[in-house]
Design a protein around this motif. Sequence first.
Motif, PDB file in Angstrom:
ATOM      1  N   LEU A   1       1.325   7.144  -5.708  1.00  0.00           N
ATOM      2  CA  LEU A   1       0.774   8.425  -6.275  1.00  0.00           C
ATOM      3  C   LEU A   1       1.244   9.412  -6.127  1.00  0.00           C
ATOM      4  O   LEU A   1       0.742  10.844  -7.135  1.00  0.00           O
ATOM      5  CB  LEU A   1      -0.543   8.380  -6.139  1.00  0.00           C
ATOM      6  CG  LEU A   1      -1.600   7.037  -6.120  1.00  0.00           C
ATOM      7  CD1 LEU A   1      -3.286   7.041  -4.471  1.00  0.00           C
ATOM      8  CD2 LEU A   1      -2.154   7.451  -7.419  1.00  0.00           C
ATOM      9  N   CYS A   2       2.050   9.839  -5.051  1.00  0.00           N
ATOM     10  CA  CYS A   2       2.761  11.427  -5.528  1.00  0.00           C
ATOM     11  C   CYS A   2       3.202  11.510  -6.120  1.00  0.00           C
ATOM     12  O   CYS A   2       3.438  12.825  -6.860  1.00  0.00           O
ATOM     13  CB  CYS A   2       3.378  10.924  -3.560  1.00  0.00           C
ATOM     14  SG  CYS A   2       2.663  10.864  -2.483  1.00  0.00           S
TER      15      CYS A   2
ATOM     16  N   PHE B   1       0.631   4.543  -2.879  1.00  0.00           N
ATOM     17  CA  PHE B   1       1.038   5.831  -2.260  1.00  0.00           C
ATOM     18  C   PHE B   1       1.808   6.521  -2.940  1.00  0.00           C
ATOM     19  O   PHE B   1       2.013   7.625  -3.403  1.00  0.00           O
ATOM     20  CB  PHE B   1       0.943   6.002  -0.194  1.00  0.00           C
ATOM     21  CG  PHE B   1       0.953   7.598   0.202  1.00  0.00           C
ATOM     22  CD1 PHE B   1       0.126   8.185   0.108  1.00  0.00           C
ATOM     23  CD2 PHE B   1       2.500   7.361   0.400  1.00  0.00           C
ATOM     24  CE1 PHE B   1       0.008   9.033   0.087  1.00  0.00           C
ATOM     25  CE2 PHE B   1       2.543   8.569   0.636  1.00  0.00           C
ATOM     26  CZ  PHE B   1       1.285   9.409   0.688  1.00  0.00           C
TER      27      PHE B   1
ATOM     28  N   ASN C   1       0.548  -1.255   0.068  1.00  0.00           N
ATOM     29  CA  ASN C   1      -0.710   0.115   0.350  1.00  0.00           C
ATOM     30  C   ASN C   1       0.958   0.844   0.340  1.00  0.00           C
ATOM     31  O   ASN C   1       0.548   2.208  -0.794  1.00  0.00           O
ATOM     32  CB  ASN C   1      -0.771   0.170   1.379  1.00  0.00           C
ATOM     33  CG  ASN C   1      -2.032   1.048   1.125  1.00  0.00           C
ATOM     34  OD1 ASN C   1      -2.776   0.619   0.154  1.00  0.00           O
ATOM     35  ND2 ASN C   1      -2.071   2.162   1.893  1.00  0.00           N
TER      36      ASN C   1
ATOM     37  N   VAL D   1      -0.186   1.112 -10.963  1.00  0.00           N
ATOM     38  CA  VAL D   1      -1.363   1.360  -9.772  1.00  0.00           C
ATOM     39  C   VAL D   1      -2.602   0.696 -10.348  1.00  0.00           C
ATOM     40  O   VAL D   1      -2.920  -0.113  -9.036  1.00  0.00           O
ATOM     41  CB  VAL D   1      -1.593   2.833 -10.149  1.00  0.00           C
ATOM     42  CG1 VAL D   1      -3.008   3.281  -9.826  1.00  0.00           C
ATOM     43  CG2 VAL D   1      -1.080   3.417 -10.026  1.00  0.00           C
TER      44      VAL D   1
ATOM     45  N   THR E   1      -5.626  13.129  -7.663  1.00  0.00           N
ATOM     46  CA  THR E   1      -4.633  12.403  -7.328  1.00  0.00           C
ATOM     47  C   THR E   1      -4.128  12.377  -5.920  1.00  0.00           C
ATOM     48  O   THR E   1      -4.034  11.727  -4.616  1.00  0.00           O
ATOM     49  CB  THR E   1      -3.699  12.707  -8.458  1.00  0.00           C
ATOM     50  OG1 THR E   1      -3.593  12.183  -9.708  1.00  0.00           O
ATOM     51  CG2 THR E   1      -2.340  11.868  -8.018  1.00  0.00           C
ATOM     52  N   ILE E   2      -4.435  13.654  -4.957  1.00  0.00           N
ATOM     53  CA  ILE E   2      -3.801  13.848  -4.091  1.00  0.00           C
ATOM     54  C   ILE E   2      -5.298  13.131  -3.187  1.00  0.00           C
ATOM     55  O   ILE E   2      -4.422  12.816  -2.416  1.00  0.00           O
ATOM     56  CB  ILE E   2      -4.172  15.276  -4.083  1.00  0.00           C
ATOM     57  CG1 ILE E   2      -2.376  15.999  -3.730  1.00  0.00           C
ATOM     58  CG2 ILE E   2      -3.736  15.606  -2.610  1.00  0.00           C
ATOM     59  CD1 ILE E   2      -2.520  17.168  -4.486  1.00  0.00           C
TER      60      ILE E   2
ATOM     61  N   THR F   1       1.196  12.815  -8.639  1.00  0.00           N
ATOM     62  CA  THR F   1       0.899  14.029  -8.587  1.00  0.00           C
ATOM     63  C   THR F   1       2.013  15.075  -8.592  1.00  0.00           C
ATOM     64  O   THR F   1       1.835  16.356  -8.876  1.00  0.00           O
ATOM     65  CB  THR F   1       0.304  14.394  -6.637  1.00  0.00           C
ATOM     66  OG1 THR F   1      -0.169  13.596  -5.865  1.00  0.00           O
ATOM     67  CG2 THR F   1       0.184  15.593  -6.437  1.00  0.00           C
TER      68      THR F   1
ATOM     69  N   VAL G   1      -5.651   6.258   0.053  1.00  0.00           N
ATOM     70  CA  VAL G   1      -4.841   5.259   0.100  1.00  0.00           C
ATOM     71  C   VAL G   1      -4.267   5.145   1.123  1.00  0.00           C
ATOM     72  O   VAL G   1      -4.067   3.897   2.392  1.00  0.00           O
ATOM     73  CB  VAL G   1      -3.693   5.232  -2.006  1.00  0.00           C
ATOM     74  CG1 VAL G   1      -3.001   4.232  -1.245  1.00  0.00           C
ATOM     75  CG2 VAL G   1      -4.896   4.494  -2.527  1.00  0.00           C
ATOM     76  N   TRP G   2      -3.838   6.127   1.339  1.00  0.00           N
ATOM     77  CA  TRP G   2      -2.765   6.322   2.431  1.00  0.00           C
ATOM     78  C   TRP G   2      -3.411   5.846   3.931  1.00  0.00           C
ATOM     79  O   TRP G   2      -3.154   5.198   4.720  1.00  0.00           O
ATOM     80  CB  TRP G   2      -2.017   7.360   2.933  1.00  0.00           C
ATOM     81  CG  TRP G   2      -1.177   8.128   4.048  1.00  0.00           C
ATOM     82  CD1 TRP G   2      -1.831   8.238   5.571  1.00  0.00           C
ATOM     83  CD2 TRP G   2       0.385   7.832   4.617  1.00  0.00           C
ATOM     84  NE1 TRP G   2      -1.260   8.443   6.931  1.00  0.00           N
ATOM     85  CE2 TRP G   2       0.191   8.056   5.939  1.00  0.00           C
ATOM     86  CE3 TRP G   2       0.808   6.920   3.945  1.00  0.00           C
ATOM     87  CZ2 TRP G   2       1.575   7.556   6.576  1.00  0.00           C
ATOM     88  CZ3 TRP G   2       2.039   6.569   4.665  1.00  0.00           C
ATOM     89  CH2 TRP G   2       2.496   7.180   6.102  1.00  0.00           C
TER      90      TRP G   2
ATOM     91  N   ALA H   1      -4.235   9.898  -3.397  1.00  0.00           N
ATOM     92  CA  ALA H   1      -3.211   8.942  -2.362  1.00  0.00           C
ATOM     93  C   ALA H   1      -3.788   9.233  -0.647  1.00  0.00           C
ATOM     94  O   ALA H   1      -3.145   8.796  -0.331  1.00  0.00           O
ATOM     95  CB  ALA H   1      -2.181  10.455  -2.690  1.00  0.00           C
TER      96      ALA H   1
END
Length: 218
Positions: free
Chosen positions: A64-65, A61, A57, A155, A97-98, A68, A104-105, A101
């Motif tokens: 995704l960062c 994350f 996970n 992803v 995207t944020i 972003t 997901v976090w 993210a």
Amino acid sequence: MNQKEALKIISQKLEKGQSKQEIFNELISKVKFKSDLIKYIAMVPNYEDRIKYKNLNLVLFLILCFFTISKFVIAVFMLSQVSLIALPLAFLVPIITIWFAISVWNFRGNMYRPLGLIAIASVLKRLSNIDQFSTYTPSLVVMDAIFFWIPAILVIFIAFFIGFKVFPYYGFWGNLKEEKLLLTVQQSAAPERHSADLSAPACLRAGTDRRSRAAGER
């Protein structure tokens, strides 16, 4: 009790070893609708699954960062090339995207399948412009692979893998399949409690069933 408070409490109780069935029994009086509590509990993974898939996970994350930051940089460079009306659209993708993210976090179960589908849509959109690939230089091919294809494929794989492994009771669009089921909880004799567990949605029985099997093995 709102959603934010409920998710925090549920996570803490799961970490202490309580099953989702037990948490439901404790919190049912604090929410207006049973379906809301079922939805909240379903969004949170069992503590064992959270630990088991924590690193995977984290990779999702970080990807995704990475997306972003790259999209935000592109949006900044577009500032001088777009009108004020189109300016919000330039930052739309980084904002979305944020949002994913952060979800997901926090391991929010209803986000993984939609995230995977959006990644698939991005890949299909890029493939629709396949004619442009013939004009790419080798360096552009490498850059495109690093900044899009490899992250996008990762992803898709990770989002669906975690979605199916940790949150099997969600549909592709993040809809909870058993959200409308009513849960009847009986707190009396042991056989009656066992019967109540069997009538509960799978997302609530998961922790109870795992604990029962572990007890049987001991």
